[in-house]
Every structure is written in C-alpha cells, then in structure tokens.
Design a protein around this motif. Structure first.
Motif, mmCIF file in Angstrom:
data_model
loop_
_atom_site.group_PDB
_atom_site.id
_atom_site.type_symbol
_atom_site.label_atom_id
_atom_site.label_comp_id
_atom_site.label_asym_id
_atom_site.label_seq_id
_atom_site.Cartn_x
_atom_site.Cartn_y
_atom_site.Cartn_z
ATOM 1 N N PHE A 69 0.845 -1.211 0.000
ATOM 2 C CA PHE A 69 0.000 0.000 0.000
ATOM 3 C C PHE A 69 0.876 1.255 0.000
ATOM 4 N N LEU A 70 1.878 1.256 0.873
ATOM 5 C CA LEU A 70 2.764 2.412 0.973
ATOM 6 C C LEU A 70 3.622 2.566 -0.277
ATOM 7 N N ASP A 72 3.147 1.437 -3.298
ATOM 8 C CA ASP A 72 2.334 1.814 -4.454
ATOM 9 C C ASP A 72 2.199 3.334 -4.518
ATOM 10 N N ALA A 73 1.983 3.957 -3.364
ATOM 11 C CA ALA A 73 1.810 5.414 -3.312
ATOM 12 C C ALA A 73 3.122 6.139 -3.634
ATOM 13 N N GLY A 76 3.882 5.790 -7.266
ATOM 14 C CA GLY A 76 3.004 6.682 -8.025
ATOM 15 C C GLY A 76 3.519 8.109 -8.045
ATOM 16 N N THR A 96 -1.595 10.770 -16.758
ATOM 17 C CA THR A 96 -2.295 9.751 -15.976
ATOM 18 C C THR A 96 -2.300 8.415 -16.708
ATOM 19 N N SER A 100 -0.346 4.930 -15.679
ATOM 20 C CA SER A 100 -1.035 3.667 -15.394
ATOM 21 C C SER A 100 -0.460 2.541 -16.250
ATOM 22 N N PRO A 205 -19.754 9.289 -10.787
ATOM 23 C CA PRO A 205 -18.928 9.433 -9.581
ATOM 24 C C PRO A 205 -18.877 8.120 -8.810
ATOM 25 N N ARG A 206 -17.727 7.779 -8.354
ATOM 26 C CA ARG A 206 -17.537 6.592 -7.522
ATOM 27 C C ARG A 206 -17.142 7.035 -6.127
ATOM 28 N N SER A 207 -17.247 6.137 -5.177
ATOM 29 C CA SER A 207 -16.855 6.528 -3.824
ATOM 30 C C SER A 207 -15.358 6.803 -3.806
ATOM 31 N N GLY A 208 -14.938 7.623 -2.880
ATOM 32 C CA GLY A 208 -13.542 8.046 -2.849
ATOM 33 C C GLY A 208 -13.315 9.248 -3.734
ATOM 34 N N GLY A 209 -14.399 9.883 -4.201
ATOM 35 C CA GLY A 209 -14.262 11.099 -4.983
ATOM 36 C C GLY A 209 -13.723 10.880 -6.380
ATOM 37 N N GLU A 212 -15.611 7.556 -12.660
ATOM 38 C CA GLU A 212 -15.331 6.465 -13.581
ATOM 39 C C GLU A 212 -16.055 6.719 -14.883
ATOM 40 N N MET A 228 -14.191 0.786 -19.683
ATOM 41 C CA MET A 228 -14.321 1.692 -18.550
ATOM 42 C C MET A 228 -12.942 2.087 -18.057
ATOM 43 N N GLY A 229 -12.865 3.211 -17.392
ATOM 44 C CA GLY A 229 -11.567 3.641 -16.886
ATOM 45 C C GLY A 229 -11.719 4.881 -16.047
#
Lengths: 249, 249
Positions: A69-70, A72-73, A76, A96, A100, A205-209, A212, A228-229
């Motif tokens: 998790f860490l 990956d950030a 990025g 972006t 990806s 809009p998806r959760s987490g702001g 999609e 989708m993306g």
C-alpha cells in the motif's frame, strides 16, 4: 542424541540463520544498489500473505500487504514527477494514462522478474504455484519500494525507482505508441470499410471522490464494445481495444 | 492623456505588478509556512484552466492541471505513510479506505477553504460561479502540494501536508466511525426486522491493473442496492449506504 564433536544444534541454527541473513542482506544490496539498514523491513516486503495466513488472521500485518500500500503510493509519486518533467507540454490525462501503463500489474510483474525479485519472495509452498501465477512479484516490488522509503527515505526510494526500474526497463516511447494504437487502428479500419466511428461517453462518480468513465464504440451508430476507466482516454482506449477484438480486426 | 505629475502608466503597471507579487509571495508564505523560492510555480498552482482556455487549447499546460496530477500523487504518498505509521496493525484495505476519505474531492475542497485558498485561485470571471461550485479549490490544493514538492522538495511538501492539513483539520477517529456506520446501521436495522443481510461480491479487472468490486446488499436474498469501489470494503460500504437510503432507514 548428540555424538561427540557434533556442534550443538542451537548453534547450528543460529549460524544458519546468520548466514542466511548475510546472504539476504547482500541480495538486497545488489537489488537496491545500497546497503539496507533495517533488514526486517525487507524481509517483510518479501513475505507473501500466504506464508502468514498459516499463522492465523491476526498475523496478517506481518505480510507485505501494508508495505505494498505504501510503496504503491511512493511509486506513483515518483513516476508522476518523472513524467511531469519529461513531458512539459502534455496534459494531465496523458500523464495519468502513461503512468497507469508503467505501474499496472503486468508491467510491475515484468519489472520484478527483471530485477530478480521472484528469487526473494516467500510463499506458502502448498499454494505456491497458484499464488505465483498472479501478481505476487509485482506486489513484492511495490512493497520493496515501501521498505526502501521507510528504511532510507524518499530520495533513496526515488533513486531506486528511476535508476533501477524506469530508466533501464521502461521504453516510454513505445508505451505512447501502443497507447495511441488502438484508437487510430480502429479509425483506419473503419475508414477502409466506409463506416463511421464515434464514442459514447458517460461518467459516474464513484466513492472516494473518483470519476469512472464508460466509453462505448459506436460503429455506424451501432454499439460494438464498451470500456471503462478512470479517465475518458483510458475508457476510450479500452473500448477501442475491445472493439478491435470483437470485430476481428 | 497624461496630466503633469501623474506617473507614467508603464511604471504604474510594473509597480502594481511588483506590489501584487510581493503580496502574493507573502500570502503563499503564510499558507505554506515558508518562503517560496520559485513563485511562478505557485502562480501556476492557482491558475484554473478556465483562465487559460480563453487563450486557446495550446496554453492548457499553463493551468494548474498538470501540477494537480503531481500533487495528487505526492499527497497520496504522504497520507499513505501517515496512516501506515498511525495504524501499525490495520490491513491494507483499511488504510486504502481511510486514505480515500481524507483525499476525496469533498474533503480536499473543505481543507482548501480552511486554509484560505479560495482567495488565491484565479478563475475566468465569466464562468466563475459555475466553476467554483465544483472542485476548483480542492484541485488548487493538490496543485499547491505539487508546487511545494517541485519548489522545496518532498520533505517540505510532506511537512506542509502533515502540519497544515492533516493534523489541524482531519479527525481520523470520526472518519473511522462514519466508515463503520453504514454497514452496522444496516445490520442493526435488519435484526430488528428479523431479516438477514448478506453481500454478493464480484470483482472485475479494470484497465490500469485496477480491480473494481461490486457489492449488492441482499435482504432475505432479495437485492436492495449495489455499490462499487476499488476495494471490497469500499463497495460494501457504498452498497450499505444506498440500501439504507432505498429502505428509508
């Protein structure tokens, strides 16, 4: 049980452990290009959750998932800066999309193999093959970036990513070409057939702001395939790729 | 046109510009807690694309969108590390969910207002109100993080995020509580009604190596509402939230 002259088993155990530790430390130094400080972090980075799951669910924080998790950030952020500087006139969507393509599962798995991480990853041998077939090595690579970040700081993690992963192994130019390929290939094909291509786009809009996007390739106003993306470009790209497959082009 | 004694207009222009620049520099120093070095970066961070679009599409790299891409990534890494250290026994899914609640649009817009960024953002006045109603300020905040990163380095950007945003304004505990709320509220309601709740989960790979999960709330085996997200937890959470709305609870 002990015959005379045979070393005490406990000593043998420690000696083996120390020897292994030295070898591991050396392996890490070779991979990351500097001597690790806190070796435990790197052990953690290469411990797949299948090893820890045998010990019950409470031990799951002792697998590499949190470091992944860490890492990956951090990865990025480093790749974002790299592309930001490399392409001063390109827009956000381009950056972006390109990022990806550099940090997706497949790409990370490939990079992990190229720097030999598969030899360091610890799996539960019982389910080794099944687990390995998926994204074990790419995840370990992310976890390794997280370990370097915690052990040596952001600058060292950045240097590792740029000099050991991106610059030697990522061909940004060819990534850009394949990105452009699907859409232009589809348009060229349609022109040869005397047909028109257009994309129907919707965003949700998806959760987490997060937004999609969904893009549907319309061939003479008939839907052919949908992609989708998290950006319009990504959605259209995937839709074009699928349309080419559906049309057998 | 000039009356005697009136300063030459060009001088007035420069003087005004310099005065503005000094005021802007001061405003940035107040917001970020240190003197900016390359002020142009901060000007860019507060330039909404609506201002630049008047000048044609080729100038779009002169808006804050690219800095926003970079700042989003840096912010993600800093918050990841913060949560990683704060919750040493929590798993990846928990950290991911919590981070998305800290860095989502709504939260960033709120933080931007709290540190007064709305006074610094430059919009096209013609479409000012429409643009401002959306995520202009949150985007400017991300761009500001990107500007600090380029101008002062990762450590300074990290310090800004932690000491000026997270620690003063983010109540992690209450975020965790609201995260847990929807699912437990739904279960409590179902128990009172003598009904059972279960989640049907599916996962689909998306482009960019991302998995998207879909969770459907089943009330006595009847579907009530569906949520999607980039983790199982996120999908279930959204599904529970929507189910509560659909059931009028």
């Amino acid at each position: 049980m002990l015959r005379p002259g045979q070393p005490l088993p406990l000593f043998g155990f420690f000696r083996r452990l120390l020897g292994q530790d030295r070898a591991f430390r050396q392996a890490i130094a070779t991979v990351i290009g500097r001597t690790p400080d806190n070796v435990r972090l790197y052990h953690l980075a290469f411990t797949h959750s299948s090893v820890v799951r045998q010990q019950g669910d409470t031990a799951r924080h002792q697998s590499n998932e949190r470091l992944e998790f860490l890492g990956d950030a951090v990865l990025g952020a480093v790749v974002a800066e790299y592309l930001f500087r490399k392409f001063p006139y390109e827009q956000e969507g381009f950056l972006t999309e390109l990022r990806s393509r550099i940090v997706n599962r497949e790409s990370l798995n490939g990079l992990a193999l190229k720097i030999g991480l598969d030899k360091l990853v610890q799996l539960d041998p019982a389910q080794g093959r099944a687990a390995r077939s998926r994204s074990v090595n790419g995840n370990a690579l992310e976890a390794l970036v997280g370990a370097i970040y915690l052990d040596q700081g952001y600058k060292a993690a950045r240097k590792f990513v740029l000099t050991r992963l991106i610059k030697p192994f990522i061909d940004v130019k060819s990534l850009i070409e394949t990105t452009a390929n699907f859409k232009s290939k589809l348009i060229e094909w349609a022109q040869r057939q005397g047909k028109t291509i257009r994309y129907d786009l919707t965003g949700q809009p998806r959760s987490g702001g997060v937004m999609e996007f969904s893009a549907t390739v319309m061939l003479d106003d008939e839907p052919v395939a949908t992609g989708m993306g998290l950006s319009k470009k990504q959605a259209e790209q995937l839709a074009a790729e699928r349309a080419l497959a559906a049309l057998g082009v």
